[in-house]
Design an enzyme around this catalytic site. Structure first.
Site, mmCIF file in Angstrom:
data_model
loop_
_atom_site.group_PDB
_atom_site.id
_atom_site.type_symbol
_atom_site.label_atom_id
_atom_site.label_comp_id
_atom_site.label_asym_id
_atom_site.label_seq_id
_atom_site.Cartn_x
_atom_site.Cartn_y
_atom_site.Cartn_z
ATOM 1 N N ARG A 71 -4.600 -8.185 3.288
ATOM 2 C CA ARG A 71 -4.130 -9.531 2.964
ATOM 3 C C ARG A 71 -4.139 -10.371 4.231
ATOM 4 N NH1 ARG A 71 0.806 -9.459 2.667
ATOM 5 N NH2 ARG A 71 1.429 -7.315 2.371
ATOM 6 N N TYR A 106 -10.936 -8.726 -0.900
ATOM 7 C CA TYR A 106 -10.015 -7.599 -0.820
ATOM 8 C C TYR A 106 -8.680 -7.815 -1.517
ATOM 9 C CZ TYR A 106 -8.442 -3.181 0.955
ATOM 10 O OH TYR A 106 -8.034 -1.879 1.031
ATOM 11 N N LYS A 153 -0.484 -10.569 -6.227
ATOM 12 C CA LYS A 153 0.494 -11.260 -5.375
ATOM 13 C C LYS A 153 0.485 -12.779 -5.625
ATOM 14 C CE LYS A 153 1.334 -7.360 -3.177
ATOM 15 N NZ LYS A 153 2.580 -6.617 -3.382
ATOM 16 N N HIS A 194 9.152 -8.637 -5.919
ATOM 17 C CA HIS A 194 8.317 -7.577 -5.350
ATOM 18 C C HIS A 194 9.064 -6.251 -5.504
ATOM 19 C CE1 HIS A 194 6.042 -6.082 -1.507
ATOM 20 N NE2 HIS A 194 5.376 -5.785 -2.607
ATOM 21 N N SER A 232 6.115 -3.876 2.358
ATOM 22 C CA SER A 232 4.943 -2.999 2.340
ATOM 23 C C SER A 232 5.164 -1.848 3.328
ATOM 24 C CB SER A 232 3.711 -3.782 2.772
ATOM 25 O OG SER A 232 3.643 -4.968 2.044
ATOM 26 N N CYS A 263 6.761 1.046 2.923
ATOM 27 C CA CYS A 263 8.032 1.772 2.876
ATOM 28 C C CYS A 263 8.011 2.863 1.812
ATOM 29 C CB CYS A 263 9.185 0.821 2.579
ATOM 30 S SG CYS A 263 9.609 -0.216 3.965
ATOM 31 N N ASP A 267 5.164 -2.091 -8.188
ATOM 32 C CA ASP A 267 5.030 -3.167 -7.183
ATOM 33 C C ASP A 267 5.721 -4.472 -7.558
ATOM 34 O OD1 ASP A 267 4.033 -3.985 -4.660
ATOM 35 O OD2 ASP A 267 2.411 -5.093 -5.612
ATOM 36 N N ARG A 321 -7.255 1.853 -0.286
ATOM 37 C CA ARG A 321 -6.508 1.794 -1.555
ATOM 38 C C ARG A 321 -7.165 2.590 -2.664
ATOM 39 N NH1 ARG A 321 -1.752 -1.598 -1.614
ATOM 40 N NH2 ARG A 321 -1.778 -2.627 0.392
HETATM 41 C C1 OXD Z 1 1.818 -5.034 -0.438
HETATM 42 C C2 OXD Z 1 0.953 -4.461 -1.462
HETATM 43 O O1 OXD Z 1 1.350 -5.318 0.656
HETATM 44 O O2 OXD Z 1 1.457 -4.089 -2.531
HETATM 45 O O3 OXD Z 1 3.000 -5.192 -0.704
HETATM 46 O O4 OXD Z 1 -0.251 -4.394 -1.243
HETATM 47 MN MN MN Z 2 3.475 -4.799 -2.717
#
Ligand code: OXD
Ligand code: MN
Length: 646
Positions: free
Chosen positions: A108, A257, A266, A286, A309, A311, A334, A428
């Site tokens: 991102r 991406y 998102k 989130h 992200s 965690c 998510d 991913r």
């Molecule tokens: C994030 C994801 O960065 O889910 O939170 O990709």
């Molecule tokens: Mn996320």
């Protein structure tokens, strides 16, 4: 008013004055002689026809393809991408494909992500003078128009524009929302099919209602100006991810991406949806959603949990309990959309249909359920490939033949034990949620599931205990506003600094952060029964730098405590200045090696004093004047309790 808005208004104006039978004529004229290679344009809802026509004029694709989400469609596209060399079948599994991006397009890009509204302070909070705002970026409509004009005209030349009808949430659920994404990337189409519900049924449900307009281009018109690497067209120098919450539109350029291009995720389900949620009185967050059943009684408790992200949110959502007596089932890993029903109970859905999980670190020990979910019908991006047609990433050392030849995400020959990495840290897997062995039977229930607890957490190496419970909703919202964590590979940041990430929403803020906190606070009103709020930290280190808590499947022990608190077990908590802590011995530690309870729950006074000062400073810097008074009051009280009580 900027052209972008004008075009939108013109599209709406058309609607008022033009009769239905005329609309189609006008739109077909607007499409010019661009062929529609699949689908029936005339059958699209009028608003969609206008939307497509406007963007066809702008992007000038060579053809238009209306997607139906079917398996045949997917096979056709996969076949094309295999021929082109972008996808490659992993023969070890069923219908799994691997792909490598241009190494410049791997995450991102927050620095290129903007929210555009007429009034700046609808998008972002007032920051203190001289401070760089980190809770979202605003760009004026005028400047955005210039930036868009620099990119979108002709951006799909020589490419096909795919029209993707999708639903976030089960199609037709009152909690769901509809989007239409236009894209020139068929890899994006394949991923959208997994991550959202792509179906012609969406057109029926949509009728004349509103939808979120999503436009995505890789920014690589033909003939290409920029060398295409790994058959992955993109334009990293010109990435722009623009959100227009007032007109519910998203325009993304230059990246193929993840969150940059799968706009349902998102961009829509968080940044735009939080605007809709504010207007309609609900929450777009989130958060994962999981259900935990205590086998002895059959009682099931649903928890929503927000983590920045990196965690281990996906791991927690699919947790494999290490102690008997619990059944965990995942609703989402998510994003959660949550709304109070007419009786004041909070219900949540997972708006997504798939998991877009970070591959490195995922294995049969850390997350067997994710591993089992992605053995078929999945796409792997930027992972390594073993010589026998399997995937490989860091963390799978014990699960593949140590001597097998591996091709890294960069296309290099490599073997386990050699320097370097096989997968990019943000590699991913994209897989259908319905394949997860522990998917909850109600994961697509249109009503959602009842949420009894909200958990916030972060990667906090020092000072923050394993778990604590907020004293009230207002205190809990303040805890959420002060979430911090070590930085992640999912975004472009480097290094391991501790970053503020309020509500784990920092990268996803779609409007003024101070007002967002106000919205959370406003939900504590009759007849709403607000859930209890907790904070957890699996990542506290001892002096030697070792984790004090084993984490992963053992986190069920903490969730067990949370559930018992939700069900009003009073004797298991003790009051501390920062919130309710578990009474010593109240967390089940059976079968665990030695755990240093005192260290795990210690509250170093200086640390907390500094932490509160620093959080206050953060809120003043980032949302000066916009932070609701109730948050300051909570911080004052916390500070006082820490000063007097620690
Ligand atoms: C994030 C994801 O960065 O889910 O939170 O990709
Ligand atoms: Mn996320």
């Amino acid at each position: 008013m900027a052209k972008h808005y004008e075009r939108f208004n013109a599209m709406l104006a058309d609607e008022e004055h033009v009769q239905f039978h005329e609309v189609h004529e006008i739109v077909v004229q607007k499409l010019g002689h661009i062929p529609i290679v699949k689908g029936d344009f005339a059958h699209l809802p009028n608003k969609v026809q206008r939307f497509v026509a406007a963007w066809v004029q702008e992007c000038r694709p060579r053809a238009v393809y209306i997607c139906d989400g079917s398996d045949e469609e997917a096979h056709e596209i996969i076949h094309k991408l295999e021929e082109r060399g972008l996808l490659h079948k992993l023969r070890k599994y069923e219908e799994c494909y691997i792909c490598r991006t241009d190494p410049a397009d791997v995450a991102r890009v927050e620095s290129k992500t903007f929210v555009t509204t007429e009034d700046k302070y609808d998008s972002v909070a007032h920051v203190r003078e001289g401070v760089q705002g980190i809770m979202g970026q605003w760009m004026s409509p005028e400047l955005m128009e210039v930036e868009m004009n620099n990119r979108f005209p002709g951006c799909m030349a020589g490419r096909c524009m795919y029209i993707i009808p999708f639903s976030m949430g089960p199609i037709g659920s009152p909690l769901s929302k509809i989007g239409v994404q236009l894209t020139d990337s068929n890899y994006v189409l394949l991923c959208m099919r997994i991550m959202t519900r792509v179906s012609p049924k969406v057109w029926e449900v949509l009728g004349d209602n509103e939808f979120v307009r999503c436009v995505h281009s890789m920014g690589c018109p033909r003939p290409v100006q920029r060398k295409v690497i790994n058959h992955w067209p993109c334009n990293p120098e010109k990435i722009l991810i623009a959100h227009f919450p007032e007109i519910r539109e998203i325009c993304s350029y230059g990246s193929g991406y993840g969150g940059n291009s799968l706009l349902g995720k998102k961009c829509f389900a968080l940044r735009i949806a939080m605007n809709i949620a504010r207007d309609e009185g609900w929450l777009a967050e989130h958060m994962l959603i999981m259900g935990i059943t205590e086998e002895k009684t059959g009682r099931e408790t649903f928890i929503a949990a927000a983590f920045p992200s990196a965690c281990g949110k996906t791991n927690l959502a699919m947790l494999n309990p290490t102690i008997p007596g619990f059944k965990v089932r995942v609703v989402g890993d998510d994003i959660a959309w949550m709304r109070f029903d007419e009786n004041g109970e909070l219900y949540g859905i997972n708006p997504e249909a798939g998991f877009f999980g970070v591959a490195p670190g995922t294995n049969m020990k850390t997350n067997p359920n994710a591993m089992l979910t992605c053995l078929k019908n999945s796409i792997f991006t930027n992972v390594g490939e073993t010589a026998d047609g399997g995937f490989y990433w860091e963390g799978l050392e014990d699960e593949v033949d140590k001597n097998i030849a591996i091709t890294t995400w960069l296309g290099e020959n490599w073997r386990i034990g050699q320097p370097g990495k096989a997968a990019h840290p943000n590699a991913r897997f994209t897989c259908p949620a319905g394949q997860c062995p522990i998917i909850h039977p109600k994961w697509e229930d249109p009503k959602g599931v009842p949420i009894s607890a909200i958990i916030f957490g972060g990667r906090r190496p020092v000072g923050v205990p394993l778990v604590y419970e907020a004293f009230s909703w207002e205190h809990g919202v303040t805890v959420g506003a002060c979430v911090k964590s070590e930085a992640t590979a999912a975004a472009e940041h480097v290094g391991k600094q501790i970053m503020h990430d309020p509500m784990a929403m920092r990268p996803f803020m779609g409007y003024n952060f101070g007002k967002y906190l106000g919205h959370w606070l406003s939900l504590n009103k009759a007849p709403h029964k607000v859930p209890k709020i907790f904070h957890v930290n699996w990542f506290r280190l001892n002096e030697k730098g070792q984790f004090l808590w084993p984490g992963f499947g053992d986190n069920i022990r903490v969730l067990d405590w949370v559930i018992r608190r939700v069900h009003e077990e009073e004797s298991i908590a003790v009051k501390s200045p920062i919130g309710w802590l578990p009474k010593k011995g109240s967390i089940n530690m059976d079968g665990l090696g030695p755990v240093d309870w005192n260290e795990l729950f210690s509250l170093p006074k200086h640390y907390w004093e500094d932490d509160i000062r620093e959080s206050r400073r953060f809120l003043e810097d980032q949302a000066n004047g916009d932070v609701p008074p109730a948050i300051w009051k909570e911080l004052d009280e916390l500070e006082k309790r820490v000063k007097e009580g620690l």
